[in-house]
Each structure stands twice: as C-alpha cells, then as structure tokens.
Design a protein around this motif. Structure first.
Motif, short mmCIF file in Angstrom:
data_model
loop_
_atom_site.label_atom_id
_atom_site.label_comp_id
_atom_site.label_asym_id
_atom_site.label_seq_id
_atom_site.Cartn_x
_atom_site.Cartn_y
_atom_site.Cartn_z
N ARG A 15 0.83 -1.21 0.00
CA ARG A 15 0.00 0.00 0.00
C ARG A 15 0.86 1.26 0.00
O ARG A 15 0.46 2.30 -0.50
CB ARG A 15 -0.92 -0.01 1.22
N LEU A 16 2.06 1.14 0.55
CA LEU A 16 3.00 2.27 0.54
C LEU A 16 3.67 2.42 -0.83
O LEU A 16 4.39 3.38 -1.05
CB LEU A 16 4.06 2.08 1.61
N GLY A 17 3.44 1.45 -1.70
CA GLY A 17 4.05 1.49 -3.02
C GLY A 17 5.46 0.94 -3.03
O GLY A 17 6.23 1.18 -3.95
N TYR A 18 5.82 0.18 -1.99
CA TYR A 18 7.16 -0.39 -1.90
C TYR A 18 7.24 -1.66 -2.73
O TYR A 18 6.67 -2.68 -2.38
CB TYR A 18 7.51 -0.70 -0.45
N ASP A 19 7.98 -1.57 -3.83
CA ASP A 19 8.19 -2.76 -4.65
C ASP A 19 9.39 -3.53 -4.11
O ASP A 19 9.97 -3.17 -3.07
CB ASP A 19 8.38 -2.37 -6.11
N SER A 20 9.78 -4.57 -4.80
CA SER A 20 10.87 -5.43 -4.31
C SER A 20 12.20 -4.67 -4.20
O SER A 20 12.98 -4.95 -3.29
CB SER A 20 11.03 -6.65 -5.20
N LEU A 21 12.44 -3.72 -5.07
CA LEU A 21 13.70 -2.96 -5.00
C LEU A 21 13.76 -2.10 -3.74
O LEU A 21 14.80 -2.01 -3.09
CB LEU A 21 13.89 -2.10 -6.24
N VAL A 22 12.66 -1.48 -3.39
CA VAL A 22 12.62 -0.67 -2.17
C VAL A 22 12.78 -1.58 -0.95
O VAL A 22 13.50 -1.24 -0.01
CB VAL A 22 11.32 0.17 -2.07
N LEU A 23 12.13 -2.73 -0.96
CA LEU A 23 12.25 -3.65 0.17
C LEU A 23 13.68 -4.17 0.33
O LEU A 23 14.13 -4.39 1.45
CB LEU A 23 11.26 -4.80 0.05
N VAL A 24 14.41 -4.32 -0.78
CA VAL A 24 15.82 -4.69 -0.69
C VAL A 24 16.59 -3.59 0.06
O VAL A 24 17.38 -3.86 0.97
CB VAL A 24 16.44 -4.93 -2.08
N GLU A 25 16.34 -2.34 -0.31
CA GLU A 25 17.01 -1.21 0.34
C GLU A 25 16.65 -1.14 1.83
O GLU A 25 17.52 -0.92 2.67
CB GLU A 25 16.64 0.11 -0.34
N VAL A 26 15.37 -1.31 2.13
CA VAL A 26 14.93 -1.28 3.52
C VAL A 26 15.58 -2.42 4.30
O VAL A 26 16.06 -2.23 5.43
CB VAL A 26 13.38 -1.34 3.62
N VAL A 31 18.43 -3.97 3.74
CA VAL A 31 19.84 -3.67 3.96
C VAL A 31 19.99 -2.64 5.08
O VAL A 31 20.82 -2.79 5.99
CB VAL A 31 20.53 -3.18 2.65
N ASP A 32 19.17 -1.61 5.03
CA ASP A 32 19.22 -0.55 6.05
C ASP A 32 18.93 -1.11 7.44
O ASP A 32 19.66 -0.86 8.40
CB ASP A 32 18.23 0.55 5.69
N LEU A 33 17.86 -1.90 7.56
CA LEU A 33 17.50 -2.46 8.87
C LEU A 33 18.54 -3.47 9.34
O LEU A 33 18.86 -3.51 10.54
CB LEU A 33 16.12 -3.12 8.81
N SER A 34 19.09 -4.26 8.44
CA SER A 34 20.13 -5.23 8.81
C SER A 34 21.35 -4.52 9.39
O SER A 34 21.90 -4.94 10.41
CB SER A 34 20.54 -6.08 7.61
N ARG A 35 21.75 -3.44 8.77
CA ARG A 35 22.89 -2.66 9.27
C ARG A 35 22.56 -2.00 10.59
O ARG A 35 23.36 -2.01 11.53
CB ARG A 35 23.29 -1.59 8.26
N ARG A 36 21.38 -1.43 10.67
CA ARG A 36 20.97 -0.69 11.87
C ARG A 36 20.90 -1.60 13.09
O ARG A 36 21.30 -1.22 14.18
CB ARG A 36 19.61 -0.03 11.63
N PHE A 37 20.37 -2.81 12.92
CA PHE A 37 20.14 -3.69 14.06
C PHE A 37 21.19 -4.79 14.21
O PHE A 37 21.14 -5.55 15.17
CB PHE A 37 18.75 -4.32 13.97
N GLY A 38 22.11 -4.90 13.26
CA GLY A 38 23.19 -5.87 13.39
C GLY A 38 22.76 -7.32 13.21
O GLY A 38 23.44 -8.23 13.69
N THR A 39 21.66 -7.54 12.55
CA THR A 39 21.21 -8.89 12.22
C THR A 39 20.52 -8.83 10.87
O THR A 39 19.91 -7.82 10.53
CB THR A 39 20.27 -9.46 13.30
N GLU A 40 20.65 -9.90 10.11
CA GLU A 40 20.09 -9.87 8.76
C GLU A 40 18.59 -10.09 8.76
O GLU A 40 18.06 -10.96 9.44
CB GLU A 40 20.75 -10.94 7.89
#
Length: 90
Positions: A42-53, A55-64
């Motif tokens: 609904r936010l319009g997040y396609d697979s490419l945006v979810l890849v970016e998110v 990666v960002d969350l994995s780095r931020r929280f230190g777990t994949e």
C-alpha cells in the motif's frame, strides 16, 4: 527509569516498530500517517525498495533481515516481530 524507557524495555516489538516507522518516514518517504499495520504494498514499496529497507534495517540492528522476509511480513508491525524474535532490541 522513565515510564517511556520502562515501556520500551517491556515491549521490544513496540520500540522496534517505532524505529522502523521512523526509518520509513524519514528515509523512504512513507506518509506521516503510516501505521504499524500499513501494508508495504500500500505504501508502493516494490521489491527494490524492500531490498534497500532490508539492507538498512540489517545494518541498523546488526542482524540480517531479507527483502523476502519483509515481503512475507507485509507490514512494519510484523517486521518488528520478526526482528524481536531474533533477539533484536531497539
């Protein structure tokens, strides 16, 4: 300990949800009215945006967390639950 700190410590999913929402609003242009249950599609997040998110969350929280996991979770609240189940704390 402040009441907010107590709530955050007692409810790691709530704290993670707040952090993830903040990331989506500030970095990925989610509308200010986005709720924890708003579906990523609904936010319009396609697979490419979810890849970016992911990666960002994995780095931020230190777990994949993968884009597939985000897609399956479908919302911020569910993504926070996935991370909390792995022992991640905000």
């Amino acid at each position: 300990m402040t009441p907010t700190a107590t709530l955050t410590a007692a409810h790691p999913v709530t704290a993670l949800t707040e952090v993830i929402l903040d990331v989506l609003v500030t970095k990925y242009e989610a509308p200010a009215g986005t709720t924890p249950d708003t579906n990523f599609e609904r936010l319009g997040y396609d697979s490419l945006v979810l890849v970016e998110v992911a990666v960002d969350l994995s780095r931020r929280f230190g777990t994949e967390i993968t884009d597939d996991e985000l897609h399956q979770a479908g919302s911020v609240a569910e993504a926070a639950r996935v991370l909390a189940a792995r022992g991640v704390r905000a």
